[in-house]
Structure formats: C-alpha cells, structure tokens
Design a protein around this motif. Structure first.
Motif, PDB file in Angstrom:
ATOM      1  N   LYS A   1       0.831  -1.207   0.000  1.00  0.00           N
ATOM      2  CA  LYS A   1       0.000   0.000   0.000  1.00  0.00           C
ATOM      3  C   LYS A   1       0.864   1.255   0.000  1.00  0.00           C
ATOM      4  N   ASP A   2       1.871   1.302   0.872  1.00  0.00           N
ATOM      5  CA  ASP A   2       2.709   2.496   0.979  1.00  0.00           C
ATOM      6  C   ASP A   2       3.627   2.667  -0.218  1.00  0.00           C
ATOM      7  N   LEU A   3       4.117   1.575  -0.779  1.00  0.00           N
ATOM      8  CA  LEU A   3       4.952   1.670  -1.974  1.00  0.00           C
ATOM      9  C   LEU A   3       4.149   2.187  -3.159  1.00  0.00           C
ATOM     10  N   ARG A   4       2.901   1.753  -3.276  1.00  0.00           N
ATOM     11  CA  ARG A   4       2.045   2.265  -4.352  1.00  0.00           C
ATOM     12  C   ARG A   4       1.777   3.757  -4.147  1.00  0.00           C
ATOM     13  N   GLU A   5       1.482   4.133  -2.915  1.00  0.00           N
ATOM     14  CA  GLU A   5       1.233   5.536  -2.592  1.00  0.00           C
ATOM     15  C   GLU A   5       2.448   6.393  -2.934  1.00  0.00           C
ATOM     16  N   HIS A   6       3.634   5.893  -2.612  1.00  0.00           N
ATOM     17  CA  HIS A   6       4.862   6.638  -2.874  1.00  0.00           C
ATOM     18  C   HIS A   6       5.143   6.754  -4.373  1.00  0.00           C
ATOM     19  N   ALA A   7       4.880   5.695  -5.102  1.00  0.00           N
ATOM     20  CA  ALA A   7       5.186   5.688  -6.539  1.00  0.00           C
ATOM     21  C   ALA A   7       4.422   6.776  -7.290  1.00  0.00           C
ATOM     22  N   TYR A   8       3.200   7.089  -6.857  1.00  0.00           N
ATOM     23  CA  TYR A   8       2.442   8.145  -7.516  1.00  0.00           C
ATOM     24  C   TYR A   8       3.197   9.474  -7.450  1.00  0.00           C
ATOM     25  N   VAL A   9       3.821   9.753  -6.301  1.00  0.00           N
ATOM     26  CA  VAL A   9       4.523  11.022  -6.125  1.00  0.00           C
ATOM     27  C   VAL A   9       5.782  11.061  -6.989  1.00  0.00           C
ATOM     28  N   VAL A  10       6.549   9.978  -6.962  1.00  0.00           N
ATOM     29  CA  VAL A  10       7.786   9.922  -7.743  1.00  0.00           C
ATOM     30  C   VAL A  10       7.488  10.037  -9.234  1.00  0.00           C
ATOM     31  N   ASP A  11       6.481   9.327  -9.696  1.00  0.00           N
ATOM     32  CA  ASP A  11       6.123   9.389 -11.121  1.00  0.00           C
ATOM     33  C   ASP A  11       5.690  10.799 -11.521  1.00  0.00           C
ATOM     34  N   TYR A  12       4.951  11.463 -10.643  1.00  0.00           N
ATOM     35  CA  TYR A  12       4.493  12.836 -10.896  1.00  0.00           C
ATOM     36  C   TYR A  12       5.675  13.785 -11.057  1.00  0.00           C
ATOM     37  N   LEU A  13       6.620  13.724 -10.133  1.00  0.00           N
ATOM     38  CA  LEU A  13       7.774  14.611 -10.200  1.00  0.00           C
ATOM     39  C   LEU A  13       8.647  14.304 -11.410  1.00  0.00           C
ATOM     40  N   ARG A  14       8.827  13.027 -11.713  1.00  0.00           N
ATOM     41  CA  ARG A  14       9.602  12.656 -12.899  1.00  0.00           C
ATOM     42  C   ARG A  14       8.943  13.208 -14.166  1.00  0.00           C
ATOM     43  N   GLU A  15       7.638  13.098 -14.248  1.00  0.00           N
ATOM     44  CA  GLU A  15       6.918  13.557 -15.436  1.00  0.00           C
ATOM     45  C   GLU A  15       7.044  15.071 -15.622  1.00  0.00           C
ATOM     46  N   LEU A  16       6.977  15.833 -14.525  1.00  0.00           N
ATOM     47  CA  LEU A  16       7.053  17.285 -14.640  1.00  0.00           C
ATOM     48  C   LEU A  16       8.483  17.783 -14.839  1.00  0.00           C
ATOM     49  N   LEU A  17       9.441  17.124 -14.187  1.00  0.00           N
ATOM     50  CA  LEU A  17      10.824  17.607 -14.249  1.00  0.00           C
ATOM     51  C   LEU A  17      11.579  17.138 -15.492  1.00  0.00           C
ATOM     52  N   SER A  18      11.266  15.963 -15.992  1.00  0.00           N
ATOM     53  CA  SER A  18      12.039  15.402 -17.110  1.00  0.00           C
ATOM     54  C   SER A  18      12.123  16.341 -18.314  1.00  0.00           C
ATOM     55  N   PRO A  19      11.019  16.978 -18.744  1.00  0.00           N
ATOM     56  CA  PRO A  19      11.134  17.880 -19.904  1.00  0.00           C
ATOM     57  C   PRO A  19      11.991  19.111 -19.631  1.00  0.00           C
ATOM     58  N   LEU A  20      12.208  19.429 -18.354  1.00  0.00           N
ATOM     59  CA  LEU A  20      12.977  20.614 -17.988  1.00  0.00           C
ATOM     60  C   LEU A  20      14.447  20.309 -17.767  1.00  0.00           C
ATOM     61  N   CYS A  21      14.806  19.022 -17.785  1.00  0.00           N
ATOM     62  CA  CYS A  21      16.145  18.617 -17.380  1.00  0.00           C
ATOM     63  C   CYS A  21      16.945  17.961 -18.507  1.00  0.00           C
ATOM     64  N   ILE A  22      18.230  18.250 -18.529  1.00  0.00           N
ATOM     65  CA  ILE A  22      19.144  17.541 -19.417  1.00  0.00           C
ATOM     66  C   ILE A  22      19.273  16.095 -18.964  1.00  0.00           C
ATOM     67  N   GLU A  23      19.350  15.933 -17.651  1.00  0.00           N
ATOM     68  CA  GLU A  23      19.437  14.604 -17.049  1.00  0.00           C
ATOM     69  C   GLU A  23      18.731  14.628 -15.710  1.00  0.00           C
ATOM     70  N   ILE A  24      18.224  13.481 -15.312  1.00  0.00           N
ATOM     71  CA  ILE A  24      17.533  13.378 -14.037  1.00  0.00           C
ATOM     72  C   ILE A  24      17.795  12.003 -13.441  1.00  0.00           C
ATOM     73  N   ASP A  25      18.119  11.970 -12.177  1.00  0.00           N
ATOM     74  CA  ASP A  25      18.416  10.725 -11.471  1.00  0.00           C
ATOM     75  C   ASP A  25      17.297  10.441 -10.490  1.00  0.00           C
ATOM     76  N   VAL A  26      16.593   9.328 -10.720  1.00  0.00           N
ATOM     77  CA  VAL A  26      15.490   8.918  -9.860  1.00  0.00           C
ATOM     78  C   VAL A  26      15.751   7.480  -9.411  1.00  0.00           C
ATOM     79  N   PRO A  27      16.094   7.250  -8.145  1.00  0.00           N
ATOM     80  CA  PRO A  27      16.345   5.885  -7.674  1.00  0.00           C
ATOM     81  C   PRO A  27      15.153   4.970  -7.914  1.00  0.00           C
TER      82      PRO A  27
END
Length: 368
Positions: free
Chosen positions: A206-232
């Motif tokens: 449950k908590d891993l699913r909840e967390h993944a929504y946040v990480v995916d959201y930030l990756r989606e918004l930041l990726s177009p703005l970044c040359i590179e992005i590191d997401v564990p």
C-alpha cells in the motif's frame, strides 16, 4: 512597516531569516514579476495549497543568512495549551471511507485526506517564540515561519511548523527534490517504539504504491525541464521524531537554469504526497470532503534574484491567529485502494505529534 521577523526557513543546509516588510505579494505571479524586474532581490513566504490562488510572499527589509544553529533539542517544553479539540476519529474514518469509495468508482487513484486540530492557548505566543518551540522539538526537520499578511483575510496570521519534506532546492542548474509518501508511526499509543516499523513500511504494498504516484508525478514534470535526471528505483526509509517515511531523493540538471525556484515551486506544488492523483480530481475531492485548505499542504520557502532557492511542503504546521492565542493544525494521509480507515486515523494521530510537542504537554489523548 514592522522591523520584526517576517520569514524563517532553517535546516541543516540553510538558515534564512527575513526581517521587516519592504513589499508583500499576494500571488506567485506578482512575486515572480518583482524578481524579474529587479524591484525585489529576494522573496520568502508561503504558497497556498492552490498555488494559483493563494500566496503570501514578502520582500524583507533585511535578510540574514546565518550559520545553521546548534542543536537545541529539548524534551521539556512548557505547555501553553488551555484547551484542545480535534476532528473526531469517527469523522475521519468516514472521510477515509468516502475517499476509498471514490477510488473504487474510478474518480481518483490516490487522495490525501486530512483532519484538523484547534488549540486555545493559555497565553499569547509570539511567532518568534513559536519558531523556537519547533526548533527545540522537531529534530532535523526544516523549521519555517511565514507572515501571511499578503493574503486577503490573513493579516496578522502566521504559518509556522517543522516540515520533514523538501519540495525542491535549486542551486544554479541543479534541482533537488526529496518527496515523502507512505508512513508508519514510530511509537504506539502508549509511547512504546513499534518493533520493525521501518522494515514493515519498506515492504508495504500500500505504501509503496502511494509513494510511486509522487515519484512518477515529479519525474513527469521535471524530465522535460532537465538535461538529465536521477530517480532511484526504490525509496528509502527516513525517520522524523515521530514517524517513519518512504522517501526518494531526486536530482536533475536543468536545461534552462534561469527557471527560478519560485517557478518550480508553483509548478510542482501540490504533489500527490499532499493532494493525490490525478491532481485536479483529487483537489476537487478534498474540497468536498474537508473544505478549503488555504495554506496547509502548500509550500514555504524562498527565492533570490538569481533564481536559487529552497521550498518545503507546508505540513506538520500550525496557523497562529491574529491574537496569537489560538492555533489550528492539520494532519493527513494518502488514501489508495485498500487503505484501512483505522490505520489512517492512527497515522494522523502520529503526525499531529510534531505540533503537539511544540505546544507542550496537552490535555488530550493525542498527546500520547
């Protein structure tokens, strides 16, 4: 204009304080325009839960970046609480059940539902003293304070707290985010440490699913703005004074380093960690279940003329009223399919402890 405190953001990386008010801006766009034009060299303050609607951002008369203060931890903070009330457990359970029903109906995938606490103080407590109380009890969290005078109807009110969650830190072309989502109490109702709480959180579907929504959201918004992005690939567990959290450190290098920390804060806030997903549908559902949030679960931070800055998510916080005699605080949790209402009540109880510790021993079972 007052020469007193107007803004604080203090943690192990940054200790910024603003004094006095040279100018105040009731919207992100007005503050951003002042930075671009050069009429303000620095703004600090609060962005509301709806970043396009509510803000109180101040250009101080005097700005101090001082060394990070030495450890001031204290377990003996004198109580200033005369009476306390909180959204009843049964009411919060019903809110969680309504959120689960909305998820089952396909309206949202995740929504963060909060309840509130109101404390009448035995004597007025100044913003400066309230900051000191959080600094003494909140461990490594970021202590913050924001004068809310620029927001209509908020003159004389303050938002003060100790947030564990970094929304973003921008230095030059580098942006750093540490989203929190998924949590577990460190102690039970009797104050006894919960065995294997961190290990259980790290394995919780449950908590891993909840967390993944946040990480995916930030990756989606930041990726177009970044040359590179590191997401564990997987989150780590991080402890605050009262709660274990799942956290993922994200680092990106911006294509355009002129994008400011204020621009990024308005873009990223509110994240699914405090709102839900899809964002618009979750925010609408929160309004129906809780009512307006105003500054809770928004962001507090600063941005300078170079575009650098730091913003934290405005959680584990309270609003101090104009008489400095009543405070309102909030605590919430992310609801996904399979969320247990009783567990969500317990989670909010644990999260209230940051504010309750700053207020001192209180006449309520919430004090643990």
């Amino acid at each position: 204009m007052s020469s007193g405190l107007s803004f604080v953001l203090s943690n192990t990386e940054c200790n910024a304080r603003g004094f006095g008010v040279r100018a105040a801006y009731g919207s992100v766009s007005d503050a951003a325009a002042a930075l671009r034009s050069g009429s303000a060299e620095f703004v600090g303050g609060a962005i509301g839960f709806d970043s396009a609607a509510t803000a109180s951002l101040i250009a101080p008369e005097r700005l101090v970046f001082s060394p990070v203060p030495e450890e001031t931890r204290s377990d003996d903070v004198e109580s200033v609480v005369e009476s306390l009330s909180v959204t009843p457990d049964a009411v919060h359970r019903a809110r969680v059940e309504a959120a689960v029903d909305a998820i089952s109906a396909g309206r949202v995938e995740k929504v963060v539902v909060a309840r509130s606490l109101e404390a009448r103080l035995s004597e007025p407590v100044s913003p400066e003293e309230m900051v000191q109380r959080f600094a003494a009890t909140a461990g490594d969290s970021t202590v913050f304070a924001a004068d809310l005078r620029a927001a209509p109807g908020y003159d004389g009110r303050w938002l003060i707290g100790a947030s564990p969650e970094l929304l973003l830190r921008k230095r030059g072309a580098t942006v750093h985010c540490v989203p929190y989502a998924g949590s577990a109490a460190k102690f039970d109702a009797a104050g006894v440490p919960v065995p294997d709480a961190a290990e259980g959180l790290a394995r919780s579907d449950k908590d891993l699913r909840e967390h993944a929504y946040v990480v995916d959201y930030l990756r989606e918004l930041l990726s177009p703005l970044c040359i590179e992005i590191d997401v564990p690939a997987r989150p780590t567990t991080i402890a605050t004074e009262h709660v274990w959290h799942l956290a993922t450190p994200i680092v990106g290098r911006l294509v355009d380093p002129t994008i400011t920390a204020l621009d990024l804060a308005a873009l990223l806030s509110p994240t699914p960690a405090v709102c839900g997903t899809p964002t618009a549908a979750a925010a609408e559902l929160i309004g129906e279940i809780e009512g307006p949030r105003d500054f809770y679960a928004g962001a507090v931070g600063w941005c300078d003329a170079a575009g650098d800055g730091e913003w934290v998510v405005s959680i584990r916080c309270l609003e101090l009223d104009t008489a400095a005699s009543t405070v309102t605080a909030w605590a919430g949790g992310g609801i996904v399919a399979g969320s247990d209402p009783d567990a969500e009540v317990a989670e909010t109880t644990a999260k209230f402890q940051t504010v309750l510790s700053a207020l001192g021993p209180v006449p309520s079972p919430l004090a643990g």
